[in-house]
Design a protein around this motif. Structure first.
Motif, PDB file in Angstrom:
ATOM      1  N   TYR A   4       0.853  -1.187   0.000  1.00  0.00           N
ATOM      2  CA  TYR A   4       0.000   0.000   0.000  1.00  0.00           C
ATOM      3  C   TYR A   4       0.889   1.236   0.000  1.00  0.00           C
ATOM      4  O   TYR A   4       1.860   1.318   0.756  1.00  0.00           O
ATOM      5  CB  TYR A   4      -0.910   0.007   1.231  1.00  0.00           C
ATOM      6  CG  TYR A   4      -1.693   1.290   1.406  1.00  0.00           C
ATOM      7  CD1 TYR A   4      -2.877   1.492   0.716  1.00  0.00           C
ATOM      8  CD2 TYR A   4      -1.233   2.312   2.243  1.00  0.00           C
ATOM      9  CE1 TYR A   4      -3.608   2.673   0.859  1.00  0.00           C
ATOM     10  CE2 TYR A   4      -1.945   3.499   2.385  1.00  0.00           C
ATOM     11  CZ  TYR A   4      -3.127   3.668   1.697  1.00  0.00           C
ATOM     12  OH  TYR A   4      -3.832   4.832   1.838  1.00  0.00           O
ATOM     13  N   SER A  11       0.654   5.459   0.444  1.00  0.00           N
ATOM     14  CA  SER A  11      -0.265   6.494   0.936  1.00  0.00           C
ATOM     15  C   SER A  11      -0.672   7.432  -0.193  1.00  0.00           C
ATOM     16  O   SER A  11       0.040   7.575  -1.189  1.00  0.00           O
ATOM     17  CB  SER A  11       0.399   7.301   2.059  1.00  0.00           C
ATOM     18  OG  SER A  11       1.378   8.160   1.522  1.00  0.00           O
ATOM     19  N   VAL A  20      -9.888   0.557   4.015  1.00  0.00           N
ATOM     20  CA  VAL A  20      -8.999   1.706   4.211  1.00  0.00           C
ATOM     21  C   VAL A  20      -9.830   2.988   4.273  1.00  0.00           C
ATOM     22  O   VAL A  20     -10.673   3.234   3.414  1.00  0.00           O
ATOM     23  CB  VAL A  20      -7.972   1.828   3.069  1.00  0.00           C
ATOM     24  CG1 VAL A  20      -6.972   2.948   3.368  1.00  0.00           C
ATOM     25  CG2 VAL A  20      -7.255   0.517   2.855  1.00  0.00           C
ATOM     26  N   THR A  21      -9.606   3.800   5.294  1.00  0.00           N
ATOM     27  CA  THR A  21     -10.209   5.132   5.388  1.00  0.00           C
ATOM     28  C   THR A  21      -9.095   6.146   5.632  1.00  0.00           C
ATOM     29  O   THR A  21      -8.014   5.792   6.108  1.00  0.00           O
ATOM     30  CB  THR A  21     -11.246   5.223   6.518  1.00  0.00           C
ATOM     31  OG1 THR A  21     -10.628   4.843   7.764  1.00  0.00           O
ATOM     32  CG2 THR A  21     -12.426   4.301   6.246  1.00  0.00           C
ATOM     33  N   HIS A  22      -9.380   7.403   5.319  1.00  0.00           N
ATOM     34  CA  HIS A  22      -8.354   8.442   5.393  1.00  0.00           C
ATOM     35  C   HIS A  22      -8.851   9.633   6.206  1.00  0.00           C
ATOM     36  O   HIS A  22     -10.050   9.885   6.295  1.00  0.00           O
ATOM     37  CB  HIS A  22      -7.974   8.940   3.995  1.00  0.00           C
ATOM     38  CG  HIS A  22      -7.772   7.857   2.985  1.00  0.00           C
ATOM     39  ND1 HIS A  22      -6.610   7.118   2.897  1.00  0.00           N
ATOM     40  CD2 HIS A  22      -8.598   7.370   2.019  1.00  0.00           C
ATOM     41  CE1 HIS A  22      -6.729   6.241   1.916  1.00  0.00           C
ATOM     42  NE2 HIS A  22      -7.930   6.371   1.377  1.00  0.00           N
ATOM     43  N   THR A  48      -1.776  13.523   8.680  1.00  0.00           N
ATOM     44  CA  THR A  48      -2.411  12.578   7.762  1.00  0.00           C
ATOM     45  C   THR A  48      -2.661  11.279   8.514  1.00  0.00           C
ATOM     46  O   THR A  48      -1.949  10.946   9.476  1.00  0.00           O
ATOM     47  CB  THR A  48      -1.542  12.285   6.525  1.00  0.00           C
ATOM     48  OG1 THR A  48      -0.332  11.641   6.929  1.00  0.00           O
ATOM     49  CG2 THR A  48      -1.213  13.561   5.768  1.00  0.00           C
ATOM     50  N   GLU A  49      -3.681  10.554   8.098  1.00  0.00           N
ATOM     51  CA  GLU A  49      -4.015   9.285   8.759  1.00  0.00           C
ATOM     52  C   GLU A  49      -4.584   8.306   7.740  1.00  0.00           C
ATOM     53  O   GLU A  49      -5.455   8.650   6.940  1.00  0.00           O
ATOM     54  CB  GLU A  49      -5.046   9.510   9.865  1.00  0.00           C
ATOM     55  CG  GLU A  49      -5.498   8.215  10.528  1.00  0.00           C
ATOM     56  CD  GLU A  49      -6.548   8.434  11.603  1.00  0.00           C
ATOM     57  OE1 GLU A  49      -7.044   7.444  12.167  1.00  0.00           O
ATOM     58  OE2 GLU A  49      -6.875   9.612  11.872  1.00  0.00           O
ATOM     59  N   ASP A  50      -4.058   7.094   7.762  1.00  0.00           N
ATOM     60  CA  ASP A  50      -4.621   5.967   7.010  1.00  0.00           C
ATOM     61  C   ASP A  50      -4.990   4.894   8.007  1.00  0.00           C
ATOM     62  O   ASP A  50      -4.137   4.444   8.797  1.00  0.00           O
ATOM     63  CB  ASP A  50      -3.606   5.419   5.999  1.00  0.00           C
ATOM     64  CG  ASP A  50      -3.339   6.395   4.867  1.00  0.00           C
ATOM     65  OD1 ASP A  50      -4.289   7.065   4.438  1.00  0.00           O
ATOM     66  OD2 ASP A  50      -2.179   6.496   4.426  1.00  0.00           O
ATOM     67  N   ASN A  51      -6.240   4.496   7.995  1.00  0.00           N
ATOM     68  CA  ASN A  51      -6.729   3.493   8.941  1.00  0.00           C
ATOM     69  C   ASN A  51      -7.155   2.241   8.177  1.00  0.00           C
ATOM     70  O   ASN A  51      -7.858   2.329   7.164  1.00  0.00           O
ATOM     71  CB  ASN A  51      -7.916   4.033   9.743  1.00  0.00           C
ATOM     72  CG  ASN A  51      -8.268   3.129  10.904  1.00  0.00           C
ATOM     73  OD1 ASN A  51      -7.530   3.033  11.880  1.00  0.00           O
ATOM     74  ND2 ASN A  51      -9.397   2.442  10.805  1.00  0.00           N
ATOM     75  N   ASN A 108      -3.213   1.321  11.989  1.00  0.00           N
ATOM     76  CA  ASN A 108      -3.335   2.747  11.734  1.00  0.00           C
ATOM     77  C   ASN A 108      -1.948   3.358  11.550  1.00  0.00           C
ATOM     78  O   ASN A 108      -1.007   3.006  12.266  1.00  0.00           O
ATOM     79  CB  ASN A 108      -4.067   3.406  12.916  1.00  0.00           C
ATOM     80  CG  ASN A 108      -4.376   4.855  12.683  1.00  0.00           C
ATOM     81  OD1 ASN A 108      -3.504   5.697  12.788  1.00  0.00           O
ATOM     82  ND2 ASN A 108      -5.628   5.146  12.366  1.00  0.00           N
TER      83      ASN A 108
END
Length: 600
Positions: free
Chosen positions: A39, A41, A56-58, A66-69, A81
């Motif tokens: 993956y 970002s 995946v949520t952002h 920034t956040e990728d969950n 996370n």
């Protein structure tokens, strides 16, 4: 006959087999194997291996957070996370609080304190090496409880609810801030996807130190769809960030939504929308951008000015006035005024729109006072002024005064600098009970006629209208509170009645009868079939607190009332009350009468 020893041996073998099977099954539950995929970002600043099929949520705030969950598709309690924090940059949490950290060590100390249950081994921070960077690792077991978050967290009530589970953290420092890689699992199930977390940490590879440029963003249709979706978010910060990013990636299809964002109640969204429209460079957005030139937020006005330059729109009226070109500035103000009135034509104006229009009217009035000669009054304005005067002369009720308001408003649209138009408009708005617009019109009159002979009288009239406005607001608020508290009682109900007689075990249900509550002062009384001559004998006192009463059956006509027990359903559509005694025809008293009212 089977020897006893053989039987014992057989049983022991079965027990051992079952134990091995149980251990095998448990290990399968605790150590779930999942396939991993690579993956990258959306900002292109790192790549990593994550479990295949996890949702995946952002989330992000421009480039400082920034956040990728990654969430398990069928077990949402399991989460991986990855977050980036810039040093000393504030990030707004979904609940509205702000968080800020000096560096990775600060994050570790702030995170451990509120999460820890007091187990010292769980609090230990270990030094680890992640791709050549000295990092921190700790695992905390949390219980469900409320804690006061220390350090740089700001809010009215800085309480945080921590849910039960085991939380693993790996904090990786970079020059600009730090990354946090986390794994959240339910209590007692930490090992189930621990390997997936370890693989994510060990595969973490920085492509750039931080998400420093939209040019490095991996712009896929999924990313664009995500930003478009956030335009409709209730979270204004996410909406503002999405607006900003859609401008950076020049998404022309989002232009209609970005134009609507210029009218958003949040000023950050408005100025971000202006920036985005300037970045996209669509010439068709000039008119809505000119409307933003009169916004209450200074940075929104500046963004609109810059965006208009980016699309090569005509110079703004403020700039023309600054250069001493008064007539050109006046013409541009009037052009902007026509754009504004056209945009709001047939729509109910909110506070933002009223503010913008008032600001533009003031600018036109102030410039008209400077101009020599003054702008000529158009024939159209004279026509509407005459019509308004006739409507005012013949007015007898509120509707007639509203007709006069309509005519005088047309004058102020044709000649927004004309003092007499605002004076007449303010007077008739007051008579029509439209107090706030009346005050605004009279103030504009005083601005347009600085040497008016009736200034003192107009100022006193404004004070009188302000008092009437305050009393009207108090009345509306009182009615709102009463409706909110007791409005559910209004309407028609159907009555069913059950007689619970202990002596004869007799049950009787009457056919539903129409019941209506009628309010008189502080008493709401129920009547059968809407006939006020047939009272049901049930009423509710609503002065200070709700108290239910029922008329005593042996003293119905005399009006003896006794308190009764009442239960109202949560949806406020069923009222069940218990009348404590009932006299039968033979003169004996039974225990209760249960009645239920059902809202039609």
């Amino acid at each position: 006959m089977i020897p006893k020893g053989k039987i014992v041996q057989f049983i022991e073998t079965c027990v051992i087999f079952l134990c091995v099977a149980v251990v095998f099954l448990c290990s399968g539950v605790c150590l779930a194997e999942t396939k991993s995929v690579s993956y990258t970002s959306m900002f292109g600043n790192y790549s990593v291996s994550v479990p295949d099929g996890w949702k995946v949520t952002h989330d992000f705030e421009q480039y400082h957070y920034t956040e990728d969950n990654f969430r398990h598709p069928t077990e949402p309690a399991f989460n991986l996370n990855i977050r980036y924090y810039a040093r000393y940059a504030t990030h707004r949490l979904p609940n509205g609080w702000l968080e800020m950290y000096a560096d990775g060590n600060d994050y570790c100390s702030q995170t451990i304190n509120p999460l820890s249950t007091g187990n010292k081994s769980a609090k230990t921070i270990h030094d680890v090496n992640i791709n050549g960077k000295g990092s921190k690792r700790f695992v905390v077991t949390a219980e469900k409880h409320e804690v006061k978050h220390p350090g740089y967290l700001f809010g009215d009530d800085v309480q945080q609810l921590i849910f039960p589970g085991e939380h693993a953290y790996t904090v990786i420092p970079v020059n600009s801030g730090f990354y946090v890689l986390t794994y959240l699992a339910p209590q007692g199930n930490f090992k189930k996807y621990e390997k997936s977390y370890e693989q994510m940490v060990s595969s973490f590879n920085l492509l750039t130190e931080y998400p420093n440029s939209y040019t490095t963003m991996v712009v896929t249709q999924e990313v664009i769809s995500y930003f478009r979706q956030q335009l409709h978010s209730d979270n204004t910060h996410r909406k503002s960030n999405a607006v900003y990013m859609l401008g950076k990636i020049k998404d022309a299809e989002s232009v209609p939504d970005l134009i609507r964002a210029l009218e958003d109640s949040d000023s950050d969204v408005r100025w971000s929308a202006a920036d985005a429209l300037g970045e996209i460079g669509d010439n068709s957005v000039a008119e809505p951008l000119r409307n933003l030139l009169y916004d209450p937020a200074e940075y929104a006005r500046k963004s609109a000015t810059d965006a208009l330059k980016q699309i090569n729109a005509p110079v703004t009226a403020d700039e023309l006035k600054k250069d001493g070109k008064l007539h050109e500035a006046f013409n541009q103000y009037m052009a902007d005024f026509k754009i504004m009135t056209k945009l709001y034509e047939g729509k109910t104006k909110g506070k933002l729109q009223e503010y913008r229009e008032t600001i533009l009217r003031k600018k036109i009035i102030e410039l008209a006072l400077e101009m020599k000669p003054a702008p000529a009054v158009p024939k159209e304005a004279e026509r509407f002024m005459t019509r308004g005067a006739v409507a005012l002369k013949n007015a007898k009720d509120a509707d007639d005064f509203n007709d006069a308001v309509t005519e005088f408003e047309k004058v102020t649209l044709a000649a927004p600098w004309l003092a007499d138009a605002y004076s007449n408009l303010g007077v008739v708005q007051d008579k029509a009970g439209r107090y706030e617009p009346a005050i605004r019109s009279l103030k504009l009159y005083l601005l347009a006629a600085p040497a008016a002979a009736d200034r003192n009288a107009v100022e006193k009239l404004i004070y009188e209208i302000e008092y009437k406005q305050e009393k009207a607001k108090e009345k509306v608020e009182t009615e709102r509170r009463e409706q909110e508290r007791y409005g559910w009682i209004s309407g028609r109900w159907a009555l069913t009645e059950k007689l619970d007689c202990t002596r004869f075990d007799m049950h009787m249900t009457l056919n539903p009868r129409t019941v209506e509550f009628i309010k008189s002062g502080d008493i709401v009384e129920a009547y059968v079939e809407g006939d006020r001559t047939k009272p049901l004998g049930l009423r509710c006192l609503v002065s200070d607190r709700v108290r239910w009463q029922r008329n005593s059956p042996d003293q119905f006509e005399q009006g003896r009332w006794i308190d009764i027990s009442v239960n109202v359903s949560s949806d406020q559509r069923r009222i069940k009350y218990t009348y404590p005694s009932f006299w039968r025809e033979d003169g004996k008293q039974d225990r209760t009468v249960d009645c239920t009212l059902i809202k039609e």
